[in-house]
Design a protein around this motif. Structure first.
Motif, PDB file in Angstrom:
ATOM      1  N   ASP A   3       0.830  -1.204   0.000  1.00 28.53           N
ATOM      2  CA  ASP A   3       0.000   0.000   0.000  1.00 28.53           C
ATOM      3  C   ASP A   3       0.868   1.259   0.000  1.00 28.53           C
ATOM      4  O   ASP A   3       0.567   2.229  -0.692  1.00 28.53           O
ATOM      5  CB  ASP A   3      -0.926   0.020   1.216  1.00 28.53           C
ATOM      6  N   VAL A   4       1.929   1.243   0.773  1.00 26.96           N
ATOM      7  CA  VAL A   4       2.830   2.397   0.833  1.00 26.96           C
ATOM      8  C   VAL A   4       3.423   2.665  -0.542  1.00 26.96           C
ATOM      9  O   VAL A   4       3.474   3.805  -1.005  1.00 26.96           O
ATOM     10  CB  VAL A   4       3.951   2.165   1.872  1.00 26.96           C
ATOM     11  N   PHE A   5       3.859   1.607  -1.201  1.00 27.88           N
ATOM     12  CA  PHE A   5       4.431   1.766  -2.536  1.00 27.88           C
ATOM     13  C   PHE A   5       3.415   2.379  -3.492  1.00 27.88           C
ATOM     14  O   PHE A   5       3.723   3.340  -4.204  1.00 27.88           O
ATOM     15  CB  PHE A   5       4.919   0.410  -3.075  1.00 27.88           C
ATOM     16  N   MET A   6       2.212   1.831  -3.527  1.00 27.47           N
ATOM     17  CA  MET A   6       1.195   2.330  -4.447  1.00 27.47           C
ATOM     18  C   MET A   6       0.832   3.789  -4.148  1.00 27.47           C
ATOM     19  O   MET A   6       0.665   4.598  -5.069  1.00 27.47           O
ATOM     20  CB  MET A   6      -0.062   1.457  -4.411  1.00 27.47           C
ATOM     21  N   GLN A   7       0.719   4.138  -2.886  1.00 25.11           N
ATOM     22  CA  GLN A   7       0.395   5.520  -2.537  1.00 25.11           C
ATOM     23  C   GLN A   7       1.501   6.471  -2.962  1.00 25.11           C
ATOM     24  O   GLN A   7       1.239   7.540  -3.519  1.00 25.11           O
ATOM     25  CB  GLN A   7       0.135   5.643  -1.032  1.00 25.11           C
ATOM     26  N   PHE A   8       2.739   6.099  -2.723  1.00 23.69           N
ATOM     27  CA  PHE A   8       3.860   6.972  -3.075  1.00 23.69           C
ATOM     28  C   PHE A   8       3.984   7.140  -4.586  1.00 23.69           C
ATOM     29  O   PHE A   8       4.152   8.257  -5.085  1.00 23.69           O
ATOM     30  CB  PHE A   8       5.167   6.429  -2.484  1.00 23.69           C
ATOM     31  N   GLU A  37      10.443  12.379 -10.508  1.00 30.54           N
ATOM     32  CA  GLU A  37      10.732  11.200 -11.332  1.00 30.54           C
ATOM     33  C   GLU A  37      11.845  10.361 -10.715  1.00 30.54           C
ATOM     34  O   GLU A  37      11.779   9.126 -10.711  1.00 30.54           O
ATOM     35  CB  GLU A  37      11.105  11.635 -12.754  1.00 30.54           C
ATOM     36  N   ARG A  38      12.855  11.011 -10.165  1.00 31.18           N
ATOM     37  CA  ARG A  38      13.951  10.287  -9.512  1.00 31.18           C
ATOM     38  C   ARG A  38      13.445   9.577  -8.255  1.00 31.18           C
ATOM     39  O   ARG A  38      13.784   8.418  -7.994  1.00 31.18           O
ATOM     40  CB  ARG A  38      15.099  11.234  -9.188  1.00 31.18           C
ATOM     41  N   ALA A  39      12.596  10.261  -7.482  1.00 33.25           N
ATOM     42  CA  ALA A  39      12.027   9.648  -6.268  1.00 33.25           C
ATOM     43  C   ALA A  39      11.172   8.440  -6.627  1.00 33.25           C
ATOM     44  O   ALA A  39      11.235   7.396  -5.957  1.00 33.25           O
ATOM     45  CB  ALA A  39      11.201  10.675  -5.499  1.00 33.25           C
ATOM     46  N   GLN A  40      10.386   8.553  -7.691  1.00 36.28           N
ATOM     47  CA  GLN A  40       9.546   7.437  -8.134  1.00 36.28           C
ATOM     48  C   GLN A  40      10.417   6.263  -8.587  1.00 36.28           C
ATOM     49  O   GLN A  40      10.144   5.105  -8.251  1.00 36.28           O
ATOM     50  CB  GLN A  40       8.644   7.904  -9.268  1.00 36.28           C
ATOM     51  N   SER A  41      11.479   6.544  -9.314  1.00 37.49           N
ATOM     52  CA  SER A  41      12.380   5.496  -9.786  1.00 37.49           C
ATOM     53  C   SER A  41      13.089   4.801  -8.616  1.00 37.49           C
ATOM     54  O   SER A  41      13.226   3.576  -8.599  1.00 37.49           O
ATOM     55  CB  SER A  41      13.417   6.104 -10.740  1.00 37.49           C
ATOM     56  N   GLU A  42      13.526   5.582  -7.630  1.00 43.16           N
ATOM     57  CA  GLU A  42      14.183   5.001  -6.452  1.00 43.16           C
ATOM     58  C   GLU A  42      13.208   4.137  -5.657  1.00 43.16           C
ATOM     59  O   GLU A  42      13.582   3.072  -5.156  1.00 43.16           O
ATOM     60  CB  GLU A  42      14.774   6.104  -5.568  1.00 43.16           C
ATOM     61  N   ALA A  43      11.962   4.583  -5.541  1.00 45.08           N
ATOM     62  CA  ALA A  43      10.958   3.781  -4.834  1.00 45.08           C
ATOM     63  C   ALA A  43      10.748   2.449  -5.542  1.00 45.08           C
ATOM     64  O   ALA A  43      10.665   1.399  -4.896  1.00 45.08           O
ATOM     65  CB  ALA A  43       9.636   4.543  -4.730  1.00 45.08           C
ATOM     66  N   GLN A  44      10.681   2.472  -6.874  1.00 46.63           N
ATOM     67  CA  GLN A  44      10.524   1.230  -7.628  1.00 46.63           C
ATOM     68  C   GLN A  44      11.710   0.301  -7.398  1.00 46.63           C
ATOM     69  O   GLN A  44      11.545  -0.907  -7.218  1.00 46.63           O
ATOM     70  CB  GLN A  44      10.360   1.529  -9.111  1.00 46.63           C
ATOM     71  N   LYS A  45      12.906   0.858  -7.383  1.00 46.26           N
ATOM     72  CA  LYS A  45      14.103   0.039  -7.156  1.00 46.26           C
ATOM     73  C   LYS A  45      14.055  -0.616  -5.774  1.00 46.26           C
ATOM     74  O   LYS A  45      14.171  -1.835  -5.654  1.00 46.26           O
ATOM     75  CB  LYS A  45      15.363   0.901  -7.256  1.00 46.26           C
ATOM     76  N   TYR A  46      13.883   0.194  -4.731  1.00 50.38           N
ATOM     77  CA  TYR A  46      13.981  -0.348  -3.374  1.00 50.38           C
ATOM     78  C   TYR A  46      12.807  -1.231  -2.987  1.00 50.38           C
ATOM     79  O   TYR A  46      12.986  -2.225  -2.275  1.00 50.38           O
ATOM     80  CB  TYR A  46      14.187   0.786  -2.366  1.00 50.38           C
ATOM     81  N   PHE A  47      11.619  -0.926  -3.457  1.00 43.19           N
ATOM     82  CA  PHE A  47      10.491  -1.804  -3.155  1.00 43.19           C
ATOM     83  C   PHE A  47      10.596  -3.124  -3.914  1.00 43.19           C
ATOM     84  O   PHE A  47      10.172  -4.158  -3.415  1.00 43.19           O
ATOM     85  CB  PHE A  47       9.155  -1.106  -3.420  1.00 43.19           C
ATOM     86  N   SER A  48      11.174  -3.120  -5.122  1.00 42.21           N
ATOM     87  CA  SER A  48      11.355  -4.393  -5.836  1.00 42.21           C
ATOM     88  C   SER A  48      12.414  -5.244  -5.140  1.00 42.21           C
ATOM     89  O   SER A  48      12.281  -6.469  -5.060  1.00 42.21           O
ATOM     90  CB  SER A  48      11.699  -4.162  -7.312  1.00 42.21           C
TER      91      SER A  48
END
Length: 144
Positions: A3-8, A37-48
């Protein structure tokens, strides 16, 4: 944490779309879009990476340990505390699991149930791998 990932990610995507639809002026719009865009990309990296570590912990740390106890232990010895399985996991699987860079459509389980690889958005750096390998609670450092 799903949920945190999807909200962010939704927050970033909505703000990016709103900023792109706003006429560029002296309000700093051009500078905020790359930051989001950088924050979104970093979130995708760390959550994966977090997802891969959690799936690996369940697969190798818990499931296989309990299967082994089922065949060789009496009923009372099959009950295990979480910290006991983590000790076994550290002995059996001290390294970061096999990771592949890509998107979720690349994830397969066809090779072998014993030699699983996990798809992550981007590979962790050497420093991040070192921190994960050194930690007894490897899923938790994935979030920091």
């Amino acid at each position: 944490w799903g949920d945190v990932f999807m909200q962010f990610v939704t927050f970033c995507a909505c703000d990016i779309a709103a900023l792109k639809s706003t006429p560029v002026g002296g309000n700093g719009t051009d500078q905020r879009i790359p930051v989001l865009e950088r924050a979104q990309s970093e979130a995708q990296k760390y959550f994966s990476i977090l997802s891969a570590m959690a799936a690996n912990e369940i697969h190798h740390g818990d499931e296989q340990e309990m299967d082994a106890r089922l065949n060789v232990s009496s009923w009372s010895e099959q009950i295990a505390r979480r910290r006991e399985t983590h000790v076994q996991e550290k002995v059996l699987s001290p390294s970061v699991p096999n990771l592949q860079e890509g998107t979720s459509s690349k994830q397969t389980f066809a090779k072998s149930c014993f030699d699983t690889s996990y798809v992550v958005r981007r590979y962790p750096t050497q420093a991040e791998v070192g921190a994960l390998e050194a930690s007894p609670e490897r899923v938790h450092p994935s979030m920091t």
